[in-house]
Design a protein around this motif. Structure first.
Motif, PDB file in Angstrom:
ATOM      1  N   TRP A  34       0.812  -1.217   0.000  1.00 39.07           N
ATOM      2  CA  TRP A  34       0.000   0.000   0.000  1.00 39.07           C
ATOM      3  C   TRP A  34       0.845   1.266   0.000  1.00 39.07           C
ATOM      4  O   TRP A  34       0.443   2.291  -0.584  1.00 39.07           O
ATOM      5  CB  TRP A  34      -0.965  -0.008   1.189  1.00 39.07           C
ATOM      6  N   ILE A  35       2.006   1.226   0.644  1.00 39.35           N
ATOM      7  CA  ILE A  35       2.864   2.420   0.642  1.00 39.35           C
ATOM      8  C   ILE A  35       3.276   2.767  -0.778  1.00 39.35           C
ATOM      9  O   ILE A  35       3.179   3.921  -1.218  1.00 39.35           O
ATOM     10  CB  ILE A  35       4.101   2.193   1.535  1.00 39.35           C
ATOM     11  N   ALA A  36       3.721   1.762  -1.537  1.00 36.07           N
ATOM     12  CA  ALA A  36       4.128   1.991  -2.922  1.00 36.07           C
ATOM     13  C   ALA A  36       2.963   2.499  -3.763  1.00 36.07           C
ATOM     14  O   ALA A  36       3.116   3.426  -4.575  1.00 36.07           O
ATOM     15  CB  ALA A  36       4.689   0.702  -3.518  1.00 36.07           C
ATOM     16  N   LEU A  37       1.784   1.913  -3.576  1.00 39.61           N
ATOM     17  CA  LEU A  37       0.624   2.312  -4.372  1.00 39.61           C
ATOM     18  C   LEU A  37       0.168   3.733  -4.027  1.00 39.61           C
ATOM     19  O   LEU A  37      -0.181   4.515  -4.922  1.00 39.61           O
ATOM     20  CB  LEU A  37      -0.517   1.318  -4.167  1.00 39.61           C
ATOM     21  N   VAL A  38       0.158   4.074  -2.732  1.00 36.45           N
ATOM     22  CA  VAL A  38      -0.229   5.437  -2.342  1.00 36.45           C
ATOM     23  C   VAL A  38       0.753   6.457  -2.908  1.00 36.45           C
ATOM     24  O   VAL A  38       0.363   7.507  -3.437  1.00 36.45           O
ATOM     25  CB  VAL A  38      -0.310   5.561  -0.805  1.00 36.45           C
ATOM     26  N   LEU A  39       2.050   6.159  -2.825  1.00 31.75           N
ATOM     27  CA  LEU A  39       3.065   7.064  -3.366  1.00 31.75           C
ATOM     28  C   LEU A  39       2.903   7.224  -4.878  1.00 31.75           C
ATOM     29  O   LEU A  39       2.945   8.350  -5.403  1.00 31.75           O
ATOM     30  CB  LEU A  39       4.466   6.551  -3.041  1.00 31.75           C
ATOM     31  N   ALA A  40       2.725   6.118  -5.570  1.00 32.71           N
ATOM     32  CA  ALA A  40       2.633   6.176  -7.029  1.00 32.71           C
ATOM     33  C   ALA A  40       1.381   6.915  -7.486  1.00 32.71           C
ATOM     34  O   ALA A  40       1.444   7.768  -8.380  1.00 32.71           O
ATOM     35  CB  ALA A  40       2.651   4.756  -7.604  1.00 32.71           C
ATOM     36  N   PHE A  41       0.232   6.615  -6.875  1.00 28.91           N
ATOM     37  CA  PHE A  41      -1.011   7.240  -7.322  1.00 28.91           C
ATOM     38  C   PHE A  41      -1.120   8.692  -6.866  1.00 28.91           C
ATOM     39  O   PHE A  41      -1.622   9.540  -7.619  1.00 28.91           O
ATOM     40  CB  PHE A  41      -2.213   6.430  -6.843  1.00 28.91           C
ATOM     41  N   SER A  42      -0.658   9.015  -5.658  1.00 33.79           N
ATOM     42  CA  SER A  42      -0.715  10.410  -5.215  1.00 33.79           C
ATOM     43  C   SER A  42       0.180  11.277  -6.086  1.00 33.79           C
ATOM     44  O   SER A  42      -0.210  12.375  -6.505  1.00 33.79           O
ATOM     45  CB  SER A  42      -0.312  10.526  -3.737  1.00 33.79           C
ATOM     46  N   PHE A  43       1.373  10.778  -6.421  1.00 36.01           N
ATOM     47  CA  PHE A  43       2.271  11.562  -7.266  1.00 36.01           C
ATOM     48  C   PHE A  43       1.788  11.573  -8.714  1.00 36.01           C
ATOM     49  O   PHE A  43       1.976  12.558  -9.436  1.00 36.01           O
ATOM     50  CB  PHE A  43       3.694  11.010  -7.195  1.00 36.01           C
ATOM     51  N   GLY A  44       1.120  10.494  -9.133  1.00 38.35           N
ATOM     52  CA  GLY A  44       0.560  10.466 -10.482  1.00 38.35           C
ATOM     53  C   GLY A  44      -0.533  11.505 -10.659  1.00 38.35           C
ATOM     54  O   GLY A  44      -0.544  12.261 -11.646  1.00 38.35           O
ATOM     55  N   PHE A  45      -1.472  11.555  -9.712  1.00 38.41           N
ATOM     56  CA  PHE A  45      -2.527  12.574  -9.759  1.00 38.41           C
ATOM     57  C   PHE A  45      -1.949  13.980  -9.596  1.00 38.41           C
ATOM     58  O   PHE A  45      -2.425  14.934 -10.222  1.00 38.41           O
ATOM     59  CB  PHE A  45      -3.578  12.302  -8.685  1.00 38.41           C
ATOM     60  N   TYR A  46      -0.927  14.099  -8.766  1.00 35.72           N
ATOM     61  CA  TYR A  46      -0.247  15.393  -8.588  1.00 35.72           C
ATOM     62  C   TYR A  46       0.325  15.865  -9.928  1.00 35.72           C
ATOM     63  O   TYR A  46       0.191  17.036 -10.304  1.00 35.72           O
ATOM     64  CB  TYR A  46       0.856  15.231  -7.551  1.00 35.72           C
ATOM     65  N   GLY A  47       0.946  14.951 -10.658  1.00 36.09           N
ATOM     66  CA  GLY A  47       1.497  15.299 -11.957  1.00 36.09           C
ATOM     67  C   GLY A  47       0.417  15.733 -12.944  1.00 36.09           C
ATOM     68  O   GLY A  47       0.611  16.684 -13.719  1.00 36.09           O
ATOM     69  N   LEU A  48      -0.744  15.061 -12.915  1.00 40.35           N
ATOM     70  CA  LEU A  48      -1.843  15.443 -13.794  1.00 40.35           C
ATOM     71  C   LEU A  48      -2.329  16.855 -13.484  1.00 40.35           C
ATOM     72  O   LEU A  48      -2.602  17.649 -14.397  1.00 40.35           O
ATOM     73  CB  LEU A  48      -3.006  14.452 -13.643  1.00 40.35           C
ATOM     74  N   ILE A  49      -2.426  17.172 -12.199  1.00 37.90           N
ATOM     75  CA  ILE A  49      -2.894  18.501 -11.811  1.00 37.90           C
ATOM     76  C   ILE A  49      -1.885  19.564 -12.209  1.00 37.90           C
ATOM     77  O   ILE A  49      -2.240  20.639 -12.729  1.00 37.90           O
ATOM     78  CB  ILE A  49      -3.176  18.542 -10.296  1.00 37.90           C
ATOM     79  N   LYS A  50      -0.602  19.284 -11.993  1.00 31.94           N
ATOM     80  CA  LYS A  50       0.433  20.242 -12.376  1.00 31.94           C
ATOM     81  C   LYS A  50       0.452  20.438 -13.896  1.00 31.94           C
ATOM     82  O   LYS A  50       0.756  21.531 -14.382  1.00 31.94           O
ATOM     83  CB  LYS A  50       1.802  19.766 -11.896  1.00 31.94           C
ATOM     84  N   LYS A  51       0.097  19.399 -14.617  1.00 30.70           N
ATOM     85  CA  LYS A  51       0.039  19.498 -16.073  1.00 30.70           C
ATOM     86  C   LYS A  51      -1.061  20.466 -16.489  1.00 30.70           C
ATOM     87  O   LYS A  51      -0.940  21.164 -17.505  1.00 30.70           O
ATOM     88  CB  LYS A  51      -0.212  18.118 -16.668  1.00 30.70           C
ATOM     89  N   ARG A  52      -2.130  20.524 -15.711  1.00 31.61           N
ATOM     90  CA  ARG A  52      -3.241  21.411 -16.035  1.00 31.61           C
ATOM     91  C   ARG A  52      -2.832  22.882 -15.974  1.00 31.61           C
ATOM     92  O   ARG A  52      -3.264  23.683 -16.796  1.00 31.61           O
ATOM     93  CB  ARG A  52      -4.398  21.174 -15.059  1.00 31.61           C
ATOM     94  N   VAL A  53      -2.034  23.225 -14.994  1.00 31.55           N
ATOM     95  CA  VAL A  53      -1.621  24.631 -14.863  1.00 31.55           C
ATOM     96  C   VAL A  53      -0.457  24.957 -15.786  1.00 31.55           C
ATOM     97  O   VAL A  53      -0.262  26.115 -16.168  1.00 31.55           O
ATOM     98  CB  VAL A  53      -1.256  24.985 -13.409  1.00 31.55           C
ATOM     99  N   GLY A  54       0.319  23.923 -16.171  1.00 35.40           N
ATOM    100  CA  GLY A  54       1.371  24.100 -17.151  1.00 35.40           C
ATOM    101  C   GLY A  54       2.419  25.120 -16.747  1.00 35.40           C
ATOM    102  O   GLY A  54       2.705  25.316 -15.559  1.00 35.40           O
ATOM    103  N   PRO A  55       2.980  25.823 -17.735  1.00 33.34           N
ATOM    104  CA  PRO A  55       4.072  26.755 -17.453  1.00 33.34           C
ATOM    105  C   PRO A  55       3.632  28.044 -16.786  1.00 33.34           C
ATOM    106  O   PRO A  55       4.459  28.892 -16.460  1.00 33.34           O
ATOM    107  CB  PRO A  55       4.661  27.032 -18.849  1.00 33.34           C
ATOM    108  N   ARG A  56       2.305  28.218 -16.580  1.00 32.42           N
ATOM    109  CA  ARG A  56       1.849  29.442 -15.912  1.00 32.42           C
ATOM    110  C   ARG A  56       2.366  29.537 -14.487  1.00 32.42           C
ATOM    111  O   ARG A  56       2.511  30.626 -13.935  1.00 32.42           O
ATOM    112  CB  ARG A  56       0.312  29.492 -15.889  1.00 32.42           C
ATOM    113  N   VAL A  57       2.612  28.394 -13.862  1.00 35.05           N
ATOM    114  CA  VAL A  57       3.057  28.368 -12.465  1.00 35.05           C
ATOM    115  C   VAL A  57       4.449  27.753 -12.420  1.00 35.05           C
ATOM    116  O   VAL A  57       4.618  26.564 -12.683  1.00 35.05           O
ATOM    117  CB  VAL A  57       2.086  27.556 -11.587  1.00 35.05           C
ATOM    118  N   ASP A  58       5.460  28.557 -12.092  1.00 36.55           N
ATOM    119  CA  ASP A  58       6.826  28.047 -12.003  1.00 36.55           C
ATOM    120  C   ASP A  58       7.009  27.245 -10.720  1.00 36.55           C
ATOM    121  O   ASP A  58       6.112  27.188  -9.865  1.00 36.55           O
ATOM    122  CB  ASP A  58       7.829  29.209 -12.061  1.00 36.55           C
ATOM    123  N   ALA A  59       8.187  26.629 -10.570  1.00 38.40           N
ATOM    124  CA  ALA A  59       8.424  25.717  -9.453  1.00 38.40           C
ATOM    125  C   ALA A  59       8.284  26.416  -8.100  1.00 38.40           C
ATOM    126  O   ALA A  59       7.633  25.898  -7.185  1.00 38.40           O
ATOM    127  CB  ALA A  59       9.814  25.104  -9.580  1.00 38.40           C
TER     128      ALA A  59
END
Length: 320
Positions: free
Chosen positions: A165-190
């Motif tokens: 479950w630790i691996a799955l939570v890490l993978a899916f939370s970061f996967g969804f995080y990446g999708l959300i960051k993709k939505r805002v794109g380059p408008r929001v820098d690091a």
């Protein structure tokens, strides 16, 4: 980790074809992420709740200092006027909080190998989320990689005696995080992105510190000068790899970033097995081997697609 931004003009020599500065930034970012378990373990006797709380608050302080030094408060304040961006970054903050809390818990409870597994399967989870969330279509090679990874999870569940479950939570939370960051794109820098995320999480971090203070007691300032110094560095240690990653993603194509991203989980895996001596029974070796095979298949498909796209661009250029 933010989503890659548009690459800048390459400074690489034509012979090498590689932007050396971008490569150095990328390797630096992933090596630092790879050794994060060593840092969190060194924070004992601090528990995961206190560590994450200080990580959030000190990251916010560090980002505020960076905005001041780089004189970028004005574009950051402009972002605050965009309600959609602010709310999106709030959701990203929730996901990165889940990711951080799970990861720190894993490292301080001698489960670094399983945490590394989470980041090994993250690229495959990202592909899977593309199908479920973005309605993308996978080719046969990509489906093969997904199928092998699912088999790997089944084998690892047998080896662990439960779902990893630790691996799955890490993978899916970061996967969804990446999708959300993709939505805002380059408008929001690091820096602006991490600032917004930690602003949202600051009240939760404060509540966590109050909870720890009322139960086990805070360790900040009570476990020696070395421990206090390490804990105070949590903000910088969180933000610096993100900044290196952002700098690298502007200079390197995604395919090169894709190869380098395996540095972090590979280092974490080595730390877990050979430094912390976490158990690796036969079933786990088989499960990890299947994950690595799936990654090879996925990487092969990415390289093939990149070459095909390059040929199309070259053909169009010749026609024009």
């Amino acid at each position: 980790m933010p989503s890659p931004e548009a690459p800048l003009q390459s400074t690489a020599t034509p012979a090498s074809g590689v932007n050396r500065a971008g490569l150095a930034y990328a390797v630096g970012a992933y090596v630092l992420w790879g050794f994060l378990p060593v840092y969190f373990i060194a924070l004992a006797p601090s528990g995961p709740i206190e560590i994450v709380a200080w990580r959030i608050l000190l990251s916010l302080v560090f980002c505020a200092l960076l905005l001041s030094v780089t004189r970028t408060w004005r574009p950051f304040i402009a972002l605050l006027r965009d309600r959609r961006v602010v709310l999106t970054m709030g959701l990203a903050g929730v996901l990165i909080f889940i990711n951080w809390q799970t990861y720190v818990y894993a490292t301080v409870t001698d489960q670094v190998v399983e945490a590394a597994l989470g980041y090994f399967i993250n690229p495959i989870v990202t592909v899977f989320l593309g199908v479920i969330v973005l309605r993308e279509r996978l080719n046969a090679v990509q489906w093969t990689a997904v199928g092998i990874s699912i088999l790997a999870v089944v084998v690892l569940a047998f080896g662990y005696g439960q779902l990893p479950w630790i691996a799955l939570v890490l993978a899916f939370s970061f996967g969804f995080y990446g999708l959300i960051k993709k939505r805002v794109g380059p408008r929001v820098d690091a820096v602006s992105g991490l600032t917004l995320e930690t602003v949202w999480l600051a009240p939760l971090a404060g509540a966590q510190l109050v909870f720890v203070a009322m139960t086990s007691g805070l360790t900040m300032g009570t476990a020696g000068a070395g421990h206090t110094t390490l804990l105070l560095l949590a903000g910088a240690i969180t933000a610096i790899p993100l900044l290196l990653f952002a700098a690298a993603s502007r200079r390197l194509p995604l395919i090169q970033m894709g190869f380098i991203q395996y540095f972090a989980p590979f280092i974490q895996f080595l730390v877990g097995v050979f430094v912390l001596h976490e158990p690796m029974p036969f079933e786990r070796w088989i499960g990890f081997a299947l994950v690595w095979v799936a990654l090879v298949v996925l990487t092969f498909d990415a390289v093939r697609s990149a070459r095909a796209s390059r040929r199309v661009v070259d053909d169009v250029a010749e026609l024009t």
